[in-house]
Design an enzyme around this catalytic site. Sequence first.
Site, short mmCIF file in Angstrom:
data_model
loop_
_atom_site.label_atom_id
_atom_site.label_comp_id
_atom_site.label_asym_id
_atom_site.label_seq_id
_atom_site.Cartn_x
_atom_site.Cartn_y
_atom_site.Cartn_z
CD GLU A 63 -1.95 1.95 2.30
OE1 GLU A 63 -1.57 3.11 2.01
OE2 GLU A 63 -2.26 1.59 3.45
CB CYS A 109 -1.96 6.31 3.12
SG CYS A 109 -3.01 5.42 4.26
#
Lengths: 537, 537
Positions: free
Chosen positions: A274, A311
């Site tokens: 990720e 994120c």
Amino acid sequence: MRAKERVDAISGTGEVCAVPGPNFAQSPRMEPQSQTLSAVAAALEASVAAGAVYRRKTLRERTAFLHAIARELEADADKLIATAARETHLDEARLRLELRRTQWQLFSYGNASLDGIPLGISIDTPSAAGGRSEADGGKLPDWGKVQPKQDLRKMQVPLGPVVVFGASNFPFAYSTAGGDTAAALAAGCPVIVKAHPAHAETSCGVATAVQRAAAACGLPEALFQHLEGGFDLGGALVQHPLTAAVAFTGSLEGGRALFDLAAARPRPIPVFAEMGSANPVFLLPGQLAEQGAELAKLLTASITSSAGQFCTKPGLLIGIEGPELDAFADALAKRISIVPPAEMLHSGIAKAFQHKRADALDIAGVEVAGTLSCPVGRNESIPTLATVPGEIFLAQPALHHEVFGPFALLVRCRDAAQLLDVALALEGQLTGTLMATTEELRELPELLEALQARCGRMVRNGVPTGVEVVTAMHHGGPYPATTDARFTAVGADGIGRFTRPVCFQNWEEELLPEELQRHNPLGVWRRVNGVLSREGF
Amino acid sequence: MRAKERVDAISGTGEVCAVPGPNFAQSPRMEPQSQTLSAVAAALEASVAAGAVYRRKTLRERTAFLHAIARELEADADKLIATAARETHLDEARLRLELRRTQWQLFSYGNASLDGIPLGISIDTPSAAGGRSEADGGKLPDWGKVQPKQDLRKMQVPLGPVVVFGASNFPFAYSTAGGDTAAALAAGCPVIVKAHPAHAETSCGVATAVQRAAAACGLPEALFQHLEGGFDLGGALVQHPLTAAVAFTGSLEGGRALFDLAAARPRPIPVFAEMGSANPVFLLPGQLAEQGAELAKLLTASITSSAGQFCTKPGLLIGIEGPELDAFADALAKRISIVPPAEMLHSGIAKAFQHKRADALDIAGVEVAGTLSCPVGRNESIPTLATVPGEIFLAQPALHHEVFGPFALLVRCRDAAQLLDVALALEGQLTGTLMATTEELRELPELLEALQARCGRMVRNGVPTGVEVVTAMHHGGPYPATTDARFTAVGADGIGRFTRPVCFQNWEEELLPEELQRHNPLGVWRRVNGVLSREGF
């Protein structure tokens, strides 16, 4: 076990941080490289042996282990939070919430397998007529009457040792005992964590808690291993033949490097990384007219809290020129320009932020709209809102990438057509947000389609930060958001990253796993001849 | 559409085989390379446009399309079978069964989505208490009380254009309109087939049927495209930025080459390649004593039918020295030595078989046990049983790989310990078979574990050939059997190779896909606040 003895010899008994990194370089007798390789080999051999023991445990025993880790973290909470605050510069209130979220991940992923859904069980028996469905009212054409002749029973089994690389920005929830570790353990896999050097002491403390839980549950010590070292250690872990899968949370550069190493192996293995996301927010005038001031407040918090080190931080705001956008931009610029600088996670991240911010502001046409003008510390970040006209944004792919930290770029589009062009020019994203009225979206189906083709999660009139840990969450997205858009980093479905199906053909009941036995002793969900059920058959 | 015009211009109107390969080399005006690249770009652009139309269709419309393809194949069955028999040298009876199987795949994968299971829908609503489960009797610790605040609804959506490389050995079931195409279309993806040159005319005929079905269903022509060409075309298709996924069935070399190309892209994409497998069969004395003669008959057919050109052909037979193995080996050798030679699919496969067979027989200690001694045609294969002692097999990894064709190697192990060593030395497999009594397996749990760690499907007292098309089938396995052990090439679960989740956060009902609307108008299976249901909420 020889392998275990070697791990003990390297780590020193009683030390949870099995392989101290810096010592490698100080060893006079061996090259760092070969010492790293032998430590990695020992770790993987021990991991495989521990995995064999763990695989024989029942689903309930796996669940109990994950719950025990959550309890052990509770016991050390104050100490862990204080250590993490010192190492990461994140505030204690945030870290307390993050630790709770970490416990909840362990708790809920541990529970997830109990109803059998992550096992993906399918059973087809010879007696059943093939493929009947409502669609054909039971009447099949001749070629549709395929009768199964074998007894086939399929379930997910663990892949094997998973190497986890934690994130610097979530020292608990995406790190040592974070989501990847919880998902891998829930899948039945042994785990080797490569500690993040930016919060090595926190990581070590968390690892101790996990290893206490393993001991309390009578599980092998090597089921969870914690290694410290640099890139050579990480690379050696990914390349070792016994490693079955890799989970990573961090930068695009780091994730891609691990992905490339894994793909180049003689036997490639899956890497779920990720990575970066600019998390575009589309601002349509109708919604801005209704809610502009409130959105400015919401977005300021979303862009700047925890120094923007999420994120899912919204890094691109995309609107259409007009009085609504002007008013909103003013309000947002004012709010952002009074957010004080904050110390970032570590000097590397602060330096990267300062560079990337400067690079963006250097592009002709990009202007600062709101920022504090005061001197900042070396590792601090200045919250910044910049603006750019749509055509310049379209011409400058460099502006499309994530700037990790409290920075957002407002893209001012000429009209709705240019806004759509911007949407179509974006790369893969974890999230895409639509600040718009229902009427506005009804008129822009192409925008919805463009966004859906690029995003993992589509948010309506809210902010993308705040990733809830539930099964319906999807935390993933097309590259470069992740290396595989088909999987999620958050929620119990993330367990599927670390399992694969095995089908048993014509087995006697007594040799089958309980999950697949005819009378369904565990009461798990199974597809039996196409029908979902928790009953036996 | 400009893209469509370009495809038409290249293919000539009314031609289904859009891009004729050999013509590239004959073009005087353009380098083959750049002509291939522009044909590929045109195909992908048209594919994306067609995919956008297809994505808007309902689940039932998708199902109807797959059923229509099956019907169109029925209409052309005799002609297709005759063409395939000529091109592949497979017999008509076998090809008729294979075509039926292909229709059944289209039919059953088309039906699979109707109950919603492949959509993997999860919905979590703010009102629900988080993560309650039987495990804790409703009593959660403090840190277990995480309440969702957002309305989150997740479902699988199509990845985008899928490039399919069919297999030579299944001109229908694993080729143009075979399992990969059926799964991709069921997933909602447009498909581009790179025709297999060994059965180009069959492939073209099947493509015509698919395109008639698309026209009958009012779907865009470019939803299914059929291109002919060589490796440069295949490579260009995999490397094109708009390609979203690749499916391949064939050799390890071919699959790995495509995997490497896809992994090296700026934006990597998933490749599911189903490649080689030696399909070990473990023969324990108790079962041989009971059923030896019958097993010899069963295995002869499994090793030699269709000239052994099955990915699940048992290529390794592993037994323990003793009178039972001697008797079985004699019986099997006698049977195999009277199976006549058969023409293989094409000269490349025949040559590869002859080389690999000779290489195996050249290894000291490997001996022919049964084979016909008569002259054979250039493209024919001689069915062969060879034997080798366990210690030589362990020392010679070259013997562990698949020999594609009617060849099997009987590994004679000294004892059960050596048999286990052989199991542990094997690479990833599609299948592993255990010919053994229940008592024998009860005493060898390590053998079960070793096999489960290496195989996708574990067969009891049967043969691995005969892959049934049902949901409980798993046709996959650890590398080199496939490039991703987490997915299957057969059964409706294979649809999941070509979808990814998207989560909608706080969306108004009217803008949500029907599948996710509160009252569940399609009646599909959904996990709502953790509970599977076909009701609304």
